[in-house]
Design a protein around this motif. Structure first.
Motif, short mmCIF file in Angstrom:
data_model
loop_
_atom_site.label_atom_id
_atom_site.label_comp_id
_atom_site.label_asym_id
_atom_site.label_seq_id
_atom_site.Cartn_x
_atom_site.Cartn_y
_atom_site.Cartn_z
N THR A 82 20.27 43.21 53.81
CA THR A 82 21.28 44.20 54.38
C THR A 82 19.79 44.94 55.02
O THR A 82 20.19 46.16 55.40
CB THR A 82 20.47 45.45 52.70
N SER A 83 18.37 44.28 55.00
CA SER A 83 17.17 45.33 55.31
C SER A 83 17.48 45.06 56.53
O SER A 83 15.89 44.03 57.61
CB SER A 83 16.21 45.13 54.43
N ASP A 88 12.86 45.12 61.06
CA ASP A 88 12.06 45.41 62.10
C ASP A 88 10.49 45.45 61.43
O ASP A 88 9.59 44.89 62.69
CB ASP A 88 12.23 46.77 62.34
N ALA A 89 10.00 45.67 60.81
CA ALA A 89 9.06 44.70 60.31
C ALA A 89 7.95 44.22 60.66
O ALA A 89 7.67 43.73 61.39
CB ALA A 89 8.07 45.38 58.68
N ARG A 114 24.90 36.10 55.30
CA ARG A 114 24.41 37.04 56.70
C ARG A 114 23.78 37.47 56.12
O ARG A 114 22.86 37.98 55.19
CB ARG A 114 24.71 37.94 56.50
N SER A 115 22.21 37.27 56.80
CA SER A 115 20.77 37.17 56.76
C SER A 115 21.26 38.04 57.97
O SER A 115 20.78 37.88 59.88
CB SER A 115 19.86 35.90 56.85
N TYR A 116 19.88 39.14 58.17
CA TYR A 116 19.34 40.37 58.87
C TYR A 116 17.61 39.71 59.72
O TYR A 116 16.74 39.81 60.11
CB TYR A 116 18.90 41.51 58.66
#
Ligand code: DQA
Length: 145
Positions: A82-83, A88-89, A114-116
């Motif tokens: 989800t993140s 981004d970090a 699904r992995s971000y």
């Protein structure tokens, strides 16, 4: 080479390892994993630092604070799926990281497929149980050697 420091970061609900769905995640708790990692780190002539939080922002802060570390082992738990903020970090600090999942997320619900994070990871270890943390540390050490 100076002695490397690796961070092992764990996300939400991983503080409940050992109690939480043991058929999926096994009987070992986070402190057992920490001990295993400390043993491997000593073997690799490295230091290892542990952190767990159920809070997305705290994980973002911790990743930012790790920008001088040699590598990060990250099990972001459900935030994996989800993140954008955690992605981004990781992209911002440019520290090599290995994404770990204790369970085989691909044998589970579709939303876990699904992995971000995976496409910007140095590696992904899935479904190897808590051994995945040790494997990830070894991989990070070989990446920087
Ligand atoms: C997990 C898999 C995630 O889908 C889940 O939300 C977790 C643990 C794993 O280690 O298998 O909390 O990251």
């Amino acid at each position: 080479m100076t002695r490397p420091t690796f961070a092992v970061l764990n996300g939400p609900n991983l503080n409940l390892l050992g109690i939480r769905e043991p058929d999926l995640y096994g009987a070992e708790g986070l402190s057992d994993i920490q001990q295993r990692c400390e043993k491997v780190a000593a073997e690799l002539d490295a230091d290892v630092e542990f952190f767990q939080s159920n809070d997305e922002g705290a994980l973002v802060d911790e990743i930012q604070a790790r920008r001088d570390n040699a590598g990060i082992v990250l099990n972001a738990g459900a935030y994996t799926h989800t993140s954008v903020a955690i992605r981004d970090a990781l992209a911002a600090v440019q520290v090599p990281f290995v994404e770990v999942h204790i369970s085989n997320v691909f044998a589970r619900e579709d939303f876990r497929h699904r992995s971000y994070l995976s496409d910007i990871a140095a590696g992904v270890i899935v479904g190897c149980g808590v051994d995945g943390y040790e494997l990830a540390l070894r991989r990070l050490a070989s990446l920087i050697s």
